[in-house]
Design an enzyme around this catalytic site. Structure first.
Site, PDB file in Angstrom:
ATOM      1  CE  LYS A 217     -27.392 -21.215 -25.356  1.00 46.70           C
ATOM      2  NZ  LYS A 217     -28.527 -21.978 -25.065  1.00 46.70           N
ATOM      3  CB  CYS A 271     -31.971 -17.735 -26.140  1.00 51.12           C
ATOM      4  SG  CYS A 271     -33.179 -18.996 -25.795  1.00 51.12           S
TER       5      CYS A 271
HETATM    6  N1  SAJ Z   1     -33.222 -12.621 -35.977  1.00 53.97           N
HETATM    7  C1  SAJ Z   1     -33.049 -11.538 -36.824  1.00 53.97           C
HETATM    8  N2  SAJ Z   1     -32.244 -11.696 -37.914  1.00 53.97           N
HETATM    9  C2  SAJ Z   1     -31.638 -12.883 -38.209  1.00 53.97           C
HETATM   10  C3  SAJ Z   1     -31.803 -13.970 -37.325  1.00 53.97           C
HETATM   11  C4  SAJ Z   1     -32.604 -13.810 -36.222  1.00 53.97           C
HETATM   12  O1  SAJ Z   1     -33.600 -10.448 -36.607  1.00 53.97           O
HETATM   13  O2  SAJ Z   1     -30.942 -12.946 -39.230  1.00 53.97           O
HETATM   14  C5  SAJ Z   1     -34.075 -12.463 -34.777  1.00 53.97           C
HETATM   15  C6  SAJ Z   1     -35.286 -13.371 -34.786  1.00 53.97           C
HETATM   16  O3  SAJ Z   1     -36.326 -12.815 -35.543  1.00 53.97           O
HETATM   17  C7  SAJ Z   1     -35.609 -13.456 -33.317  1.00 53.97           C
HETATM   18  C8  SAJ Z   1     -34.231 -13.434 -32.665  1.00 53.97           C
HETATM   19  O4  SAJ Z   1     -33.358 -12.896 -33.640  1.00 53.97           O
HETATM   20  O5  SAJ Z   1     -36.352 -12.329 -32.885  1.00 53.97           O
HETATM   21  C9  SAJ Z   1     -33.709 -14.780 -32.198  1.00 53.97           C
HETATM   22  O6  SAJ Z   1     -34.013 -15.785 -33.141  1.00 53.97           O
HETATM   23  P1  SAJ Z   1     -32.982 -16.937 -33.568  1.00 53.97           P
HETATM   24  O7  SAJ Z   1     -33.640 -17.799 -34.555  1.00 53.97           O
HETATM   25  O8  SAJ Z   1     -31.707 -16.317 -33.970  1.00 53.97           O
HETATM   26  O9  SAJ Z   1     -32.649 -17.697 -32.215  1.00 53.97           O
HETATM   27  P2  SAJ Z   1     -33.517 -18.392 -31.015  1.00 53.97           P
HETATM   28  O10 SAJ Z   1     -33.590 -17.401 -29.907  1.00 53.97           O
HETATM   29  O11 SAJ Z   1     -34.784 -18.969 -31.500  1.00 53.97           O
HETATM   30  O12 SAJ Z   1     -32.519 -19.600 -30.634  1.00 53.97           O
HETATM   31  C10 SAJ Z   1     -31.166 -19.309 -30.290  1.00 53.97           C
HETATM   32  C11 SAJ Z   1     -30.233 -20.278 -31.047  1.00 53.97           C
HETATM   33  N3  SAJ Z   1     -28.848 -19.823 -30.941  1.00 53.97           N
HETATM   34  C12 SAJ Z   1     -28.065 -19.681 -32.023  1.00 53.97           C
HETATM   35  O13 SAJ Z   1     -28.456 -19.864 -33.157  1.00 53.97           O
HETATM   36  C13 SAJ Z   1     -26.655 -19.274 -31.759  1.00 53.97           C
HETATM   37  C14 SAJ Z   1     -30.383 -21.698 -30.494  1.00 53.97           C
HETATM   38  O14 SAJ Z   1     -29.436 -22.576 -31.094  1.00 53.97           O
HETATM   39  C15 SAJ Z   1     -30.176 -21.691 -28.962  1.00 53.97           C
HETATM   40  O15 SAJ Z   1     -30.325 -22.994 -28.415  1.00 53.97           O
HETATM   41  C16 SAJ Z   1     -31.255 -20.789 -28.387  1.00 53.97           C
HETATM   42  O16 SAJ Z   1     -31.013 -19.455 -28.875  1.00 53.97           O
HETATM   43  C17 SAJ Z   1     -31.146 -20.846 -26.864  1.00 53.97           C
HETATM   44  O17 SAJ Z   1     -31.976 -21.543 -26.261  1.00 53.97           O
HETATM   45  O18 SAJ Z   1     -30.221 -20.267 -26.309  1.00 53.97           O
END
Ligand code: SAJ
Length: 432
Positions: A217, A271
């Site tokens: 994870k 996360c």
């Molecule tokens: N972000 C970027 N660029 C991107 C993708 C995301 O700047 O290309 C930013 C988003 O705007 C945000 C942050 O990253 O600020 C996180 O967003 P996210 O959509 O990547 O992830 P979370 O935090 O909503 O959810 C993540 C997920 N993990 C993965 O995709 C590996 C989810 O599956 C997990 O269950 C969750 O963390 C968790 O609970 O750990």
């Protein structure tokens, strides 16, 4: 092999993961007792309402409470399976993991354990936490046996199964995502797998230990963090070299083995901005790249603020008879990512707060998903999109909410525009 039947499950922690999981089991006609220390949360759920915004969750909770399969309480009860889904934050000062919620949850269920029960830790946890939890339980119940000493013959089964669902798609992903299960022994894994088979339609992948399941994870979220850091670093390099980063990434992603993520104003949520620190804490000397990625992403909001300061200076140079207090800035978006109302650890919020505090002119905020501004934004004003476009001199796009993609070049005519997400990359305008 016949799947084991579970009559009652006790879920500790009714937050973004615990409540959807509890509701999912209850929707499969299993009695679920959800436990939370917050009285309001307990009352809200017992009324059939929800305290968190997540598509479809309200419907499932309402139905399950009405049918009598789900109820909330502030104390645990006897059950066959105990699931722990409480937060695992880090300590503000040094990024060290803070396990006090897991410890409190483990100690709260210990008096209710009976021979044959399983305890599953779902909280994202540093490597070794499940074993520590098993130790806390064993200390509290010396008359029961646990896998760390009794192996396959233990009275109590223990496993780790990390939640991996994406906020905004939780109800869908709970069912559809493959589930990693790491039991302390094979029998622990088998029992956990049997429990989750009540609602998952995907595979359960059995890990060889709780430690590798914990690390899986942390690795997933660190992988994403490192890749976002790469995109964020590229955006800053491109800014210096006067190259459009969106165009660059688009071109590079045409390579069959390249898939660069999107740069933004920083990484938010509870996360991805937290979990990599657990790896850094466990292996500080080895986790160089993971630590650097965190630092790159954490530094991005300051870089964006400097961009806004430059935009103010450029306007002042272009119109010498005005002062900074005559300049109106509009921040588009406050949430930590698109199309949600969650402001936790949001870089957009961090940027807007700093901006509102230092800018002597007006700061406007457009955030279609909230009704009132959070604390720390007393000097800013929440307005609708059109008002912001009418009044602003500088527009800063911080979140790619779907509403903002309707904005055209004409709307932005004459304004200084900073687009941290590349949402407006195809508009015929020049960016700061
Ligand atoms: N972000 C970027 N660029 C991107 C993708 C995301 O700047 O290309 C930013 C988003 O705007 C945000 C942050 O990253 O600020 C996180 O967003 P996210 O959509 O990547 O992830 P979370 O935090 O909503 O959810 C993540 C997920 N993990 C993965 O995709 C590996 C989810 O599956 C997990 O269950 C969750 O963390 C968790 O609970 O750990």
């Amino acid at each position: 092999m016949c799947a084991q039947k579970f009559k009652r499950i006790c879920v500790i922690g009714l937050g973004y993961i615990g409540l959807p999981t509890a509701a999912m089991f209850a929707s499969r006609k299993i009695e679920v007792v959800g436990v939370d220390i917050n009285e309001n949360t307990v009352d809200t759920i017992n009324r059939g309402d929800t305290h968190i915004v997540e598509p479809d969750l309200d419907v499932v909770v309402r139905k399950a409470v009405k049918a009598g399969y789900l109820r909330a309480s502030n104390i645990p009860e006897q059950a066959e399976a105990f699931l722990i889904a409480v937060p695992t934050p880090f300590k503000e000062k040094n990024h060290h993991p803070d396990l006090r919620f897991i410890e409190a949850a483990a100690r709260s269920i210990a008096p209710f354990l009976r021979k044959g029960n399983i305890v599953i830790l779902e909280s994202t946890s540093p490597v070794g936490t499940t074993e520590v939890m098993a130790q806390w339980l064993a200390e509290a119940r010396p008359e029961l046996t646990f896998p760390q000493t009794a192996g396959e013959e233990s009275d109590i089964r223990i496993a780790h199964s990390p939640e991996r669902v994406l906020p905004g798609k939780v109800m869908q992903e709970l069912i559809a995502n493959d589930r990693v299960i790491g039991g302390m022994t094979p029998k622990c894994s088998t029992m956990a797998k049997s429990l989750y088979s009540n609602f998952i339609r995907s595979q359960s992948i059995i890990a060889s230990s709780t430690r590798v399941a914990e690390m899986a994870k942390l690795t997933e979220n660190s992988f994403r963090d490192v890749n976002i850091a790469f995109a964020n670093e590229l955006s800053m390099i491109c800014d210096r070299l006067e190259i459009d980063v969106s165009e660059l990434i688009h071109l590079a992603n045409h390579h069959p083995r390249v898939n660069i993520l999107e740069p933004g104003p920083g990484v938010g949520g509870h996360c991805i901005a937290v979990d990599p620190w657990f790896i850094v804490h466990s292996a500080p000397r080895e986790a160089q790249l993971i630590r650097t990625a965190r630092e790159v992403n954490d530094a991005k909001p300051s870089w964006v603020i400097n961009k806004i300061r430059s935009a103010i200076n450029l306007r002042l140079q272009a119109t010498p008879d005005i002062s900074a207090s005559d300049i109106t800035i509009a921040a588009f978006g406050l949430a930590f990512k698109a199309d949600i109302d969650d402001l936790r650890e949001s870089p957009a919020l961090e940027i807007t707060r700093k901006l509102a505090a230092e800018h002597p002119g007006s700061t406007l905020v457009v955030e279609p998903n909230i009704r009132t501004l959070p604390e720390g934004l007393q000097r800013a004003q929440l307005v609708c999109q059109q008002e912001a476009l009418d009044r602003a001199d500088i527009v800063v796009l911080l979140v790619d909410h779907r509403e903002f993609s309707a904005i055209t070049s004409t709307n932005l005519l004459g304004l200084s525009v900073i687009d941290t997400r590349g949402l407006w990359r195809n508009l015929d305008i020049s960016f700061v």
